[in-house]
Design a protein around this motif. Structure first.
Motif, PDB file in Angstrom:
ATOM      1  N   ALA A  93       0.832  -1.206   0.000  1.00 18.67           N
ATOM      2  CA  ALA A  93       0.000   0.000   0.000  1.00 18.67           C
ATOM      3  C   ALA A  93       0.867   1.257   0.000  1.00 18.67           C
ATOM      4  N   GLU A  94       1.937   1.230   0.759  1.00 19.82           N
ATOM      5  CA  GLU A  94       2.853   2.370   0.789  1.00 19.82           C
ATOM      6  C   GLU A  94       3.509   2.553  -0.577  1.00 19.82           C
ATOM      7  N   ALA A  95       3.881   1.452  -1.210  1.00 17.39           N
ATOM      8  CA  ALA A  95       4.493   1.522  -2.534  1.00 17.39           C
ATOM      9  C   ALA A  95       3.511   2.084  -3.564  1.00 17.39           C
ATOM     10  N   LEU A  96       2.276   1.638  -3.510  1.00 19.69           N
ATOM     11  CA  LEU A  96       1.272   2.146  -4.440  1.00 19.69           C
ATOM     12  C   LEU A  96       1.039   3.640  -4.207  1.00 19.69           C
ATOM     13  N   ALA A  97       0.987   4.060  -2.957  1.00 18.66           N
ATOM     14  CA  ALA A  97       0.808   5.486  -2.662  1.00 18.66           C
ATOM     15  C   ALA A  97       1.952   6.305  -3.247  1.00 18.66           C
ATOM     16  N   LEU A  98       3.179   5.801  -3.118  1.00 17.58           N
ATOM     17  CA  LEU A  98       4.333   6.494  -3.689  1.00 17.58           C
ATOM     18  C   LEU A  98       4.232   6.531  -5.207  1.00 17.58           C
ATOM     19  N   ALA A  99       3.918   5.412  -5.816  1.00 16.32           N
ATOM     20  CA  ALA A  99       3.800   5.372  -7.276  1.00 16.32           C
ATOM     21  C   ALA A  99       2.754   6.361  -7.761  1.00 16.32           C
ATOM     22  N   ARG A 100       1.642   6.433  -7.069  1.00 16.24           N
ATOM     23  CA  ARG A 100       0.590   7.382  -7.447  1.00 16.24           C
ATOM     24  C   ARG A 100       1.071   8.826  -7.286  1.00 16.24           C
ATOM     25  N   GLU A 101       1.789   9.089  -6.197  1.00 11.53           N
ATOM     26  CA  GLU A 101       2.311  10.441  -5.965  1.00 11.53           C
ATOM     27  C   GLU A 101       3.284  10.850  -7.074  1.00 11.53           C
ATOM     28  N   LEU A 102       4.202   9.955  -7.402  1.00 10.95           N
ATOM     29  CA  LEU A 102       5.192  10.257  -8.444  1.00 10.95           C
ATOM     30  C   LEU A 102       4.531  10.419  -9.805  1.00 10.95           C
ATOM     31  N   ALA A 103       3.564   9.566 -10.110  1.00  9.00           N
ATOM     32  CA  ALA A 103       2.868   9.650 -11.392  1.00  9.00           C
ATOM     33  C   ALA A 103       2.093  10.960 -11.508  1.00  9.00           C
ATOM     34  N   CYS A 104       1.444  11.346 -10.446  1.00 10.31           N
ATOM     35  CA  CYS A 104       0.683  12.596 -10.428  1.00 10.31           C
ATOM     36  C   CYS A 104       1.625  13.788 -10.621  1.00 10.31           C
ATOM     37  N   TRP A 105       2.736  13.763  -9.940  1.00  8.29           N
ATOM     38  CA  TRP A 105       3.742  14.821 -10.048  1.00  8.29           C
ATOM     39  C   TRP A 105       4.220  14.948 -11.494  1.00  8.29           C
ATOM     40  N   ALA A 106       4.542  13.811 -12.122  1.00 11.87           N
ATOM     41  CA  ALA A 106       5.009  13.828 -13.511  1.00 11.87           C
ATOM     42  C   ALA A 106       3.934  14.388 -14.440  1.00 11.87           C
ATOM     43  N   GLU A 134      16.232  15.920  -5.928  1.00 12.52           N
ATOM     44  CA  GLU A 134      16.460  15.660  -4.504  1.00 12.52           C
ATOM     45  C   GLU A 134      15.142  15.436  -3.774  1.00 12.52           C
ATOM     46  N   ARG A 135      14.123  16.204  -4.116  1.00 10.43           N
ATOM     47  CA  ARG A 135      12.808  16.035  -3.499  1.00 10.43           C
ATOM     48  C   ARG A 135      12.219  14.662  -3.834  1.00 10.43           C
ATOM     49  N   ALA A 136      12.397  14.220  -5.063  1.00 13.14           N
ATOM     50  CA  ALA A 136      11.893  12.905  -5.472  1.00 13.14           C
ATOM     51  C   ALA A 136      12.636  11.787  -4.734  1.00 13.14           C
ATOM     52  N   VAL A 137      13.937  11.909  -4.624  1.00 15.30           N
ATOM     53  CA  VAL A 137      14.732  10.902  -3.915  1.00 15.30           C
ATOM     54  C   VAL A 137      14.300  10.841  -2.453  1.00 15.30           C
ATOM     55  N   LEU A 138      14.069  11.968  -1.848  1.00  8.85           N
ATOM     56  CA  LEU A 138      13.613  12.016  -0.462  1.00  8.85           C
ATOM     57  C   LEU A 138      12.242  11.352  -0.312  1.00  8.85           C
ATOM     58  N   ALA A 139      11.349  11.597  -1.244  1.00  9.79           N
ATOM     59  CA  ALA A 139      10.013  10.976  -1.193  1.00  9.79           C
ATOM     60  C   ALA A 139      10.120   9.463  -1.260  1.00  9.79           C
ATOM     61  N   VAL A 140      11.000   8.963  -2.111  1.00  9.39           N
ATOM     62  CA  VAL A 140      11.192   7.515  -2.234  1.00  9.39           C
ATOM     63  C   VAL A 140      11.775   6.947  -0.944  1.00  9.39           C
ATOM     64  N   GLU A 141      12.766   7.610  -0.396  1.00  3.68           N
ATOM     65  CA  GLU A 141      13.401   7.118   0.840  1.00  3.68           C
ATOM     66  C   GLU A 141      12.420   7.122   2.007  1.00  3.68           C
ATOM     67  N   GLU A 142      11.627   8.150   2.120  1.00  7.03           N
ATOM     68  CA  GLU A 142      10.645   8.202   3.202  1.00  7.03           C
ATOM     69  C   GLU A 142       9.607   7.100   3.051  1.00  7.03           C
ATOM     70  N   ALA A 143       9.154   6.853   1.835  1.00  8.05           N
ATOM     71  CA  ALA A 143       8.173   5.785   1.595  1.00  8.05           C
ATOM     72  C   ALA A 143       8.782   4.418   1.904  1.00  8.05           C
ATOM     73  N   ARG A 144      10.055   4.231   1.551  1.00  5.78           N
ATOM     74  CA  ARG A 144      10.725   2.961   1.837  1.00  5.78           C
ATOM     75  C   ARG A 144      10.766   2.717   3.344  1.00  5.78           C
ATOM     76  N   LYS A 145      11.076   3.742   4.095  1.00 12.09           N
ATOM     77  CA  LYS A 145      11.115   3.593   5.552  1.00 12.09           C
ATOM     78  C   LYS A 145       9.731   3.269   6.114  1.00 12.09           C
ATOM     79  N   ARG A 146       8.709   3.963   5.623  1.00 11.45           N
ATOM     80  CA  ARG A 146       7.347   3.698   6.103  1.00 11.45           C
ATOM     81  C   ARG A 146       6.900   2.280   5.732  1.00 11.45           C
ATOM     82  N   ALA A 147       7.369   1.799   4.584  1.00  4.88           N
ATOM     83  CA  ALA A 147       7.011   0.452   4.139  1.00  4.88           C
ATOM     84  C   ALA A 147       7.734  -0.628   4.940  1.00  4.88           C
ATOM     85  N   GLY A 148       8.848  -0.254   5.553  1.00  2.00           N
ATOM     86  CA  GLY A 148       9.582  -1.218   6.370  1.00  2.00           C
ATOM     87  C   GLY A 148      10.345  -2.258   5.588  1.00  2.00           C
ATOM     88  N   VAL A 149      10.790  -1.865   4.399  1.00  2.00           N
ATOM     89  CA  VAL A 149      11.589  -2.819   3.595  1.00  2.00           C
ATOM     90  C   VAL A 149      12.925  -2.219   3.247  1.00  2.00           C
TER      91      VAL A 149
END
Length: 93
Positions: A22-35, A78-93
């Protein structure tokens, strides 16, 4: 981003079900929307569909690569990299 996707692919189903997918999907949606907003600012962004927990890693990669093609500055990268790293931490993987 590749590291996050690889970790998701290697994660057990139980971890994906407990929120990592779910965290991964939320990130993918955020990145897709941004693009989409960068590519066509006057159009309403379309939401990336939920293709299932086993597709979440691929959805992140697709969205992140699409975003990388339209980012305009180092600050945005840098903002995109930070978003990915934060989502990875929340996902716990």
């Amino acid at each position: 981003m590749d590291h996050f996707a690889d970790r998701l692919r290697a994660a057990p189903q139980s971890r994906l079900q407990r929120g990592a997918a779910a965290e991964a999907l939320a990130l993918a949606r955020e990145l897709a929307c941004w693009a989409q907003r960068l590519e066509t600012p006057d159009a309403e962004p379309r939401e990336m569909p939920d293709a299932g927990m086993f597709a979440a890693a691929d959805q992140i990669l697709v969205a992140a690569h699409d975003l990388a093609l339209v980012l305009r500055s180092e600050d945005e990268v840098e903002r995109a990299v930070l978003a990915v790293e934060e989502a990875r931490k929340r996902a716990g993987v």
